[in-house]
Design an enzyme around this catalytic site. Structure first.
Site, PDB file in Angstrom:
ATOM      1  N   ASN A 169     -45.483 -32.752 -63.945  1.00 25.74           N
ATOM      2  CA  ASN A 169     -45.274 -31.897 -62.562  1.00 25.74           C
ATOM      3  C   ASN A 169     -45.642 -33.326 -61.438  1.00 25.74           C
ATOM      4  O   ASN A 169     -45.730 -34.304 -61.951  1.00 25.74           O
ATOM      5  CB  ASN A 169     -46.091 -31.270 -62.238  1.00 25.74           C
ATOM      6  CG  ASN A 169     -47.776 -31.558 -62.963  1.00 25.74           C
ATOM      7  OD1 ASN A 169     -48.065 -31.881 -61.888  1.00 25.74           O
ATOM      8  ND2 ASN A 169     -48.582 -30.345 -63.334  1.00 25.74           N
ATOM      9  N   ASP A 210     -48.183 -26.156 -68.095  1.00 23.62           N
ATOM     10  CA  ASP A 210     -48.934 -24.625 -68.445  1.00 23.62           C
ATOM     11  C   ASP A 210     -48.024 -24.646 -69.690  1.00 23.62           C
ATOM     12  O   ASP A 210     -48.804 -24.086 -70.894  1.00 23.62           O
ATOM     13  CB  ASP A 210     -47.670 -23.810 -67.701  1.00 23.62           C
ATOM     14  CG  ASP A 210     -48.609 -23.233 -66.363  1.00 23.62           C
ATOM     15  OD1 ASP A 210     -49.855 -23.334 -66.567  1.00 23.62           O
ATOM     16  OD2 ASP A 210     -47.051 -23.122 -65.866  1.00 23.62           O
ATOM     17  N   LYS A 228     -37.425 -41.190 -80.794  1.00 22.48           N
ATOM     18  CA  LYS A 228     -36.437 -40.472 -79.056  1.00 22.48           C
ATOM     19  C   LYS A 228     -35.405 -39.595 -80.107  1.00 22.48           C
ATOM     20  O   LYS A 228     -34.724 -39.914 -80.905  1.00 22.48           O
ATOM     21  CB  LYS A 228     -35.420 -41.580 -78.833  1.00 22.48           C
ATOM     22  CG  LYS A 228     -34.669 -41.765 -77.431  1.00 22.48           C
ATOM     23  CD  LYS A 228     -34.694 -42.297 -77.154  1.00 22.48           C
ATOM     24  CE  LYS A 228     -33.854 -42.319 -75.859  1.00 22.48           C
ATOM     25  NZ  LYS A 228     -33.142 -43.816 -75.106  1.00 22.48           N
ATOM     26  N   PRO A 237     -53.748 -25.021 -73.614  1.00 16.64           N
ATOM     27  CA  PRO A 237     -55.067 -24.033 -73.542  1.00 16.64           C
ATOM     28  C   PRO A 237     -55.149 -23.692 -71.594  1.00 16.64           C
ATOM     29  O   PRO A 237     -55.061 -25.380 -70.557  1.00 16.64           O
ATOM     30  CB  PRO A 237     -55.910 -25.410 -74.329  1.00 16.64           C
ATOM     31  CG  PRO A 237     -55.161 -26.171 -74.181  1.00 16.64           C
ATOM     32  CD  PRO A 237     -53.652 -26.082 -74.784  1.00 16.64           C
ATOM     33  N   LYS A 270     -54.834 -14.577 -59.907  1.00 14.97           N
ATOM     34  CA  LYS A 270     -55.478 -15.768 -60.912  1.00 14.97           C
ATOM     35  C   LYS A 270     -56.938 -15.291 -60.560  1.00 14.97           C
ATOM     36  O   LYS A 270     -57.509 -16.008 -61.799  1.00 14.97           O
ATOM     37  CB  LYS A 270     -55.372 -16.921 -59.580  1.00 14.97           C
ATOM     38  CG  LYS A 270     -55.207 -17.819 -60.808  1.00 14.97           C
ATOM     39  CD  LYS A 270     -54.827 -19.185 -60.552  1.00 14.97           C
ATOM     40  CE  LYS A 270     -55.458 -20.265 -61.194  1.00 14.97           C
ATOM     41  NZ  LYS A 270     -54.848 -21.927 -60.945  1.00 14.97           N
TER      42      LYS A 270
END
Length: 415
Positions: free
Chosen positions: A224, A292, A302, A320, A353
């Site tokens: 990310n 996630d 590759k 996890p 959450k």
């Protein structure tokens, strides 16, 4: 004001030439420098060069009768406000950690009662060797300030951590330490520091920061856009507040906050392992944007396009959940804080959450703009008591306010 004085010890590595530039920068800042060269350092740089720049005698011989008669190594070790070892090779770090005094430089280090800053520079494999890491741990426990080396290409052709930080960064760290004279603890020496400015003294704060990289094949990964800036700012603020800080960092190119113990990881599973090894902690602040999912079976080669126009089949499985794992851990920190990066219904998702993860707080932020990679943030502190929304602030200010809240929320220390 009395001019600050530095005793600069230069040990024998190829990076020794950078110490000449360091002397120039320190002198430009009005700091007097007296230099000591080890025998090995003299193979890379000359006493004459340091003498010209320092405008002072350059020391190196433990048994020079003239030097001993005029100043003596004990006096030399105590006439400075700060002792700086740059570059600090693996060899001199080992001697410092074990109290070996077999030349002028190491004798001065053993005899000094002044703060010491070590600036390591060595081959990447030497840096990561267990013996070097043990020595660094001991030096930090003894009160020596240790700068993290930079990543980059080595003189030997290898690449990794071990490059001497740039002279400008070393000079800035020297100025920071000189601003708090009189102790091996760089944060000591200010009025009411123990009670007012160091509210986390005696605490261990665990911080995670940055992204994780989950490999698809040797050249691709799932990740990310997290820059790690907010987590690193929180770690720096916790150090400033007097805490012992463990910073578990994903793959980011940020300098380690001075005084923090940094552990570099790549994947979510590596981050979880490092976090659990760092326990116990008084507070854990999980800032990292952990991926996630990961591929069920990363390829060792590759992955190639086959011309069919179809993407390579990837089976994703959940990583996890580090925050939830800590929420039910046998060594759960007294204060457990998670971060939630959201693009919509920020507070609502964070409240859900909070209960699901077993955390005490969730720091929620809207990342639909340029927060990831940017220098400012707007956060909502979600607790069981409600939602506290803060104005848009620089990430350093967000970090300071979070650490202030942490200090106020932790139960009193028991002795």
């Amino acid at each position: 004001m009395t001019q600050s004085r530095i005793l600069l010890i230069v040990s024998g590595g190829i990076a020794a030439y950078k110490s000449l530039e360091l002397v120039r920068l320190l002198k430009k800042r009005g700091i007097a420098v007296r230099a000591v060269l080890t025998e090995s350092a003299g193979k890379f740089v000359t006493p004459l060069a340091f003498g010209v720049l320092t405008e002072d005698h350059v020391y190196g011989d433990m048994f020079d009768l003239k030097e001993e008669r005029e100043i003596g190594h004990i006096q030399l070790s105590r006439q400075a406000d700060l002792v700086v070892v740059a570059p600090a090779t693996a060899n001199i770090l080992a001697k410092m950690a074990n109290g070996i005094a077999d030349d002028l430089a190491t004798t001065l280090l053993l005899a000094t009662d002044k703060p010491v800053l070590a600036v390591p520079a060595m081959n990447v494999r030497m840096w990561h060797h267990p013996a070097t890491q043990r020595n660094l741990k001991q030096l930090r426990a003894d009160g020596v300030q240790v700068m993290e080396p930079d990543d980059g290409e080595m003189a030997c052709g290898e690449y990794g951590k071990g490059r001497l930080p740039e002279p400008e960064a070393i000079a800035a760290e020297v100025e920071r330490l000189l601003a708090r004279p009189g102790s091996n603890d760089p944060l000591a020496g200010q009025p009411d520091f123990e009670t007012v400015e160091r509210p986390l003294k005696g605490r261990h704060i665990l911080v995670t920061a940055g992204p994780t990289h989950e490999p698809i094949d040797p050249v691709r990964y799932i990740a990310n856009r997290s820059s790690g800036k907010q987590g690193f700012a929180i770690a720096a603020a916790a150090v400033k507040a007097g805490a012992r800080v463990t910073l578990v960092a994903g793959p980011v190119h940020l300098p380690t906050p001075a005084g923090a113990d940094r552990i570099d990881v790549e994947s979510a599973r590596e981050m979880l392992t490092a976090v659990e090894k760092a326990l116990p902690a008084d507070a854990a602040i999980m800032v990292a944007a952990v991926a996630d999912w990961r591929t069920a079976d990363a390829s060792g080669q590759k992955l190639k396009k086959d011309g069919s126009g179809k993407p390579a089949p990837l089976t994703l499985i959940e990583n996890p959940d580090i925050l939830a794992t800590l929420g039910k851990h046998g060594q759960r920190p007294s204060l457990l804080i998670g971060f939630a990066a959201e693009t919509e219904k920020v507070a609502e998702h964070a409240q859900a959450k909070l209960a699901r993860k077993g955390a005490d707080w969730i720091v929620a932020n809207d990342v639909s703009g340029d927060v990831m990679g940017g220098d400012s943030n707007s956060v909502h502190i979600v607790t069981a008591q409600g939602v506290e929304s803060w104005e848009h602030l620089p990430k350093d200010d967000v970090a300071t306010r979070i650490i202030e809240k942490v200090a106020n929320a932790l139960p009193p220390l028991t002795h």
